[in-house]
Scaffold this motif. Structure first.
Motif, mmCIF file in Angstrom:
data_model
loop_
_atom_site.group_PDB
_atom_site.id
_atom_site.type_symbol
_atom_site.label_atom_id
_atom_site.label_comp_id
_atom_site.label_asym_id
_atom_site.label_seq_id
_atom_site.Cartn_x
_atom_site.Cartn_y
_atom_site.Cartn_z
ATOM 1 N N TYR B 3 0.835 -1.202 0.000
ATOM 2 C CA TYR B 3 0.000 0.000 0.000
ATOM 3 C C TYR B 3 0.867 1.249 0.000
ATOM 4 O O TYR B 3 0.666 2.178 -0.788
ATOM 5 C CB TYR B 3 -0.914 -0.039 1.230
ATOM 6 N N THR B 6 2.464 1.622 -3.348
ATOM 7 C CA THR B 6 1.501 2.102 -4.345
ATOM 8 C C THR B 6 1.318 3.610 -4.212
ATOM 9 O O THR B 6 1.362 4.347 -5.208
ATOM 10 C CB THR B 6 0.137 1.410 -4.141
ATOM 11 N N GLN B 7 1.121 4.068 -2.971
ATOM 12 C CA GLN B 7 0.923 5.506 -2.777
ATOM 13 C C GLN B 7 2.172 6.283 -3.173
ATOM 14 O O GLN B 7 2.082 7.367 -3.745
ATOM 15 C CB GLN B 7 0.530 5.827 -1.320
ATOM 16 N N ASN B 10 2.303 6.405 -6.933
ATOM 17 C CA ASN B 10 1.296 7.394 -7.330
ATOM 18 C C ASN B 10 1.837 8.807 -7.181
ATOM 19 O O ASN B 10 1.734 9.634 -8.085
ATOM 20 C CB ASN B 10 0.093 7.277 -6.385
ATOM 21 N N TYR B 14 2.782 11.511 -10.175
ATOM 22 C CA TYR B 14 2.038 12.781 -10.196
ATOM 23 C C TYR B 14 3.014 13.949 -10.008
ATOM 24 O O TYR B 14 2.913 14.986 -10.665
ATOM 25 C CB TYR B 14 0.988 12.756 -9.089
ATOM 26 N N ALA B 223 -1.833 23.563 -8.709
ATOM 27 C CA ALA B 223 -1.243 22.687 -7.700
ATOM 28 C C ALA B 223 0.277 22.699 -7.814
ATOM 29 O O ALA B 223 0.971 22.329 -6.872
ATOM 30 C CB ALA B 223 -1.782 21.270 -7.863
ATOM 31 N N ALA B 251 0.080 12.508 -1.927
ATOM 32 C CA ALA B 251 -0.414 11.135 -2.021
ATOM 33 C C ALA B 251 -0.418 10.465 -0.650
ATOM 34 O O ALA B 251 -1.363 9.765 -0.283
ATOM 35 C CB ALA B 251 0.440 10.339 -3.000
ATOM 36 N N VAL B 254 -3.255 11.914 1.617
ATOM 37 C CA VAL B 254 -4.575 11.378 1.270
ATOM 38 C C VAL B 254 -4.669 9.904 1.640
ATOM 39 O O VAL B 254 -5.639 9.440 2.229
ATOM 40 C CB VAL B 254 -4.870 11.566 -0.232
ATOM 41 N N GLY B 255 -3.601 9.156 1.329
ATOM 42 C CA GLY B 255 -3.599 7.716 1.561
ATOM 43 C C GLY B 255 -3.667 7.352 3.035
ATOM 44 O O GLY B 255 -4.246 6.337 3.400
ATOM 45 N N GLU B 257 -4.940 9.348 5.430
ATOM 46 C CA GLU B 257 -5.799 10.316 6.116
ATOM 47 C C GLU B 257 -6.473 9.697 7.328
ATOM 48 O O GLU B 257 -6.623 10.339 8.369
ATOM 49 C CB GLU B 257 -6.851 10.855 5.144
ATOM 50 N N ARG B 265 -10.168 16.284 8.199
ATOM 51 C CA ARG B 265 -10.309 15.710 6.865
ATOM 52 C C ARG B 265 -9.888 16.713 5.800
ATOM 53 O O ARG B 265 -9.747 17.891 6.061
ATOM 54 C CB ARG B 265 -11.764 15.282 6.654
ATOM 55 N N GLY B 266 -9.672 16.199 4.576
ATOM 56 C CA GLY B 266 -9.294 17.086 3.474
ATOM 57 C C GLY B 266 -7.853 17.544 3.574
ATOM 58 O O GLY B 266 -7.479 18.620 3.115
ATOM 59 N N GLU B 269 -5.480 18.649 0.511
ATOM 60 C CA GLU B 269 -5.625 19.981 -0.058
ATOM 61 C C GLU B 269 -4.667 20.975 0.608
ATOM 62 O O GLU B 269 -4.167 21.902 -0.022
ATOM 63 C CB GLU B 269 -7.090 20.407 0.161
ATOM 64 N N TYR B 273 0.693 23.296 0.766
ATOM 65 C CA TYR B 273 0.998 24.662 1.209
ATOM 66 C C TYR B 273 1.707 24.637 2.560
ATOM 67 O O TYR B 273 2.588 25.454 2.833
ATOM 68 C CB TYR B 273 -0.278 25.497 1.249
#
Lengths: 420, 296
Positions: B3, B6-7, B10, B14, B223, B251, B254-255, B257, B265-266, B269, B273
């Protein structure tokens, strides 16, 4: 310098005089001529002897421009038909359209200039834009419709929500997963949602229903900017979800469905009304969507075989032969029917003022839309949604508008969910 | 473990795409001193061309037209608008670019409508699996291509006359000009490069796992701004490293979180920054930035 000040003063004076004229004018003609129009109907802003003006504040240049344009076309076509058939209260209905570009500040400015000229707002499109305008319209006692399905709008007496709320859609989605798709107790359900009054409302409904039905919610917050949901999909797979509820836009749906399929995670994805667009079926995610995507909507999908939806389709195809198909078509017709019913009611009650239209809307109970909504609608209680039943549909490339209706559904947690 | 890998994969793939965009920001900034806020809509314009042309002329030809078209658009923005500014002031140019961005974006939004245009790439929704890690094929190709592009950029800047002229102009425009380097040419070359890089990034940002070309693509380009800033504003290497850092950190945030839920949460985003601010606190001129840019 002095000269310039004087010019400015003179200009300001002119503007003030003009403004005074424009606010007095409709009252004068409305008040004076009201008796001559149709019986003894009291009139106010936006109504003269021969016309009723309604407003649309919509998004013709921002992110929702295309769907908004479909709604404008269809609304216009609807009232053209109404006028051909003799109008409402012996008057023609005229639609004034302004573009707020999804900018709340601009929406407020446009609202200020439009409010004195209309008897009701047929539509204020968009979450943040309608949130900005709703309190102002409430203070002015002005009807406001077509603002989407966020639960927060239910607290306003002047707002007519065009169906049920996102929270109740999602509660129905959880009930549907348990009752129809066989999810067992203890299963995990991912909820991928836009933060804000749309997605967060959807999450609230899903969380409530999951608690009722013994499921566990795995929330994943995203923004409209996220169009690659690989990381979210991996996290959902890691958490071992058996289904996903999506409160986002078509771009996010295509990405999520595509990545989940690529990872071999073959689970149902249920979306709120705004998540689907027919063009998604032509993307690489198309097969995955046809395999696993469901949507819960209070408005009927384009392809539904009911007289109300059929009439909406015929009207649209005559007005825009090459137009894009979608759930916006039945929605625009339904919204126009809701307002028309309120206008007719106000006319019958002899009070075709903005306040009279709101009062008539709140008298509306048992309104049958011939299939545009799954059940008759009841707007008599301010904080209650007019219906809790949804259409459940599946993605299908063979159906017009890309959705094939499976049936109507109202689950136990959708029934017991309390708004607010 | 799979896992995590993978992240990471990713994030790295990206991050390389973000690097392509961030390098464009850097090249425009060093060659003409402009903060190019219209970069996102140039990227969208390139991807849009590929999306509408892949059906009639095939994907590869469409990709060439899209990349060339974006480069040309960027050169035109520079030639028609930036070079005609009365005062070459970064603030004025930045606001001008915001205006250009709004105009371009509005027109492209109108053309795209509510459709999601597919990019029509031959790799479609193929997936690459290796040792339990699955990655979209488009990301693997993007990563490979980005590395090739970065190598070509190194060659351009280190070994060719044009590249050396561009570096000289970036280091000290006045002196370079006195030495016979034409700043208008190095500027145009910089904008063209940035436009082409943006279009390449746009093609991959619109490929699976993203749905296709939609107006939000222009916003995705932003971004890359934290990557550009934390890399040091005027460093190509910094932009690439910055892109990788932002990609991986996003990544992972988010992965993981659910493990980091005490942060709310979130997270994905905010994290770019937050990392940018942290780096700037420790190194005010960014990871690879020149000190002079700060002292002034």
């Amino acid at each position: 310098m002095k000269h310039r000040t004087r010019t400015a003063l003179a200009l300001a004076g002119c503007v003030a005089v003009l403004a005074a004229c424009s606010t007095e004018d409709p009252n004068a003609s409305g008040g004076g001529g009201g008796g001559g129009g149709e019986g003894d109907v009291e009139t106010g802003n936006g109504v003269t002897d021969d016309t009723i003006t309604v407003g649309m504040l919509t998004d013709l240049s921002g992110p929702f421009a295309a769907g908004a344009a479909i709604q404008v076309t269809q609304t216009q076509a609807y009232y053209d038909q109404v006028n051909e058939d003799g109008g409402i209260c012996g008057r023609d209905v005229e639609v004034q359209v302004q573009d707020h570009g999804y900018d709340p500040q601009r929406a407020v400015t446009l609202y200020r200039s439009m409010a004195p000229e209309v008897v009701a707002l047929q539509q204020v499109l968009g979450g943040p834009t309608s949130a900005a305008v709703l309190p102002l319209a409430e203070a002015d006692g002005l009807y406001l419709g077509g603002h989407g399905w966020a639960g927060v709008a239910l607290q306003y007496e002047n707002a007519q929500i065009p169906g049920t709320t996102y929270a109740i859609e999602s509660a129905n989605a959880i009930d549907y997963l348990v009752d129809e798709l066989g999810l067992s107790e203890g299963a995990k359900v991912g909820v991928v949602y836009f933060v804000g009054d749309y997605g967060s409302d959807s999450l609230a409904g899903a969380q409530y229903a999951a608690g009722e039905r013994g499921l566990e919610v795995v929330p994943q917050e995203i923004t409209p900017r996220d169009t690659d949901l690989s990381a979210q999909a991996s996290a959902l797979q890691q958490a071992g979800v058996s289904a996903v509820i999506l409160g986002a836009a078509p771009g996010q749906l295509a990405s999520l469905a595509g990545v989940l399929a690529a990872q071999g995670l073959d689970v149902p994805i249920i979306g709120n009304t705004p998540t689907f667009g027919p063009s998604l079926l032509e993307t690489p995610a198309g097969p995955a969507l046809e395999q696993n995507f469901y949507t819960v909507t209070s408005i009927a999908p384009y392809s539904l075989d009911e007289p109300g939806v059929q009439a909406a389709r015929e009207l649209y195809e005559a007005a825009a032969p090459d137009g894009e198909l979608g759930w916006e078509v039945p929605l625009a017709t339904a919204q126009a029917e809701l307002l028309s019913a309120a206008l007719e009611g106000a006319c019958e009650a002899g009070d075709l003022t903005p306040e009279g239209v709101v009062a008539a809307m709140r008298e509306t109970s048992d309104l049958d839309t011939e299939g545009l909504y799954a059940t008759p609608l009841d707007y008599t209680e301010v904080t209650e949604p007019p219906t809790r039943t949804v259409y459940v549909s599946r993605a299908s490339a063979d159906a017009e508008g890309g959705l094939e209706v499976l049936g109507t559904f109202e689950g136990p947690s959708a029934q017991s969910y309390t708004v607010g | 473990m799979t896992y995590l890998l993978t992240q990471l994969a990713n994030g790295l793939s990206y991050g390389l795409i973000l690097g392509l965009i961030a390098v464009g920001f850097v090249i425009v900034f060093t060659s003409t001193g402009v903060l190019n806020f219209a970069h996102g809509s140039v990227l969208l314009a390139g991807a849009y061309l590929v999306a509408v042309l892949h059906d009639p002329i095939g994907f590869w030809a469409a990709a060439v037209v899209g990349i060339a078209g974006a480069a040309l658009l960027a050169v035109l923005i520079n030639a028609v608008l930036v070079r005609n500014l009365a005062e070459a002031n970064p603030g004025t140019a930045a606001i001008l670019m915001l205006g250009v961005d709004i105009l371009l974006l509005t027109e492209l939004t109108r053309r795209i409508g509510n459709r999601v245009l597919t990019i029509g790439s031959p790799w479609g929704a193929d997936v690459f699996s290796f040792g339990g890690i699955t990655l979209p094929m488009s990301r693997v190709i993007a990563a490979g291509l980005a590395i090739v592009v970065f190598a070509l950029l190194w060659f351009l800047f280190a070994r060719t006359g044009t590249g050396i002229a561009m570096r000289a102009a970036a280091a000290d425009g006045d002196t370079a000009s006195l030495m016979g380097i034409r700043l208008s040419r190095t500027g145009a070359a910089g904008w063209a490069l940035a436009g082409a890089l943006a279009a390449i990034a746009g093609i991959f940002l619109a490929s699976f796992p993203a749905p296709g070309v939609a107006p939000t693509l222009a916003i995705s380009a932003f971004a890359a701004i934290p990557a550009w800033v934390l890399g040091g504003f005027d460093s190509v290497v910094g932009a690439i490293v910055g892109g990788l850092i932002i990609g991986v950190v996003t990544a992972l945030a988010v992965g993981y979180e659910s493990e980091l839920h005490f942060l709310g949460r979130g997270l994905g985003e905010v994290v770019p920054y937050a990392v940018m601010i942290l780096v700037l606190l420790v190194r005010p001129s960014g990871l690879f930035g020149r000190k002079e840019a700060v002292r002034v």
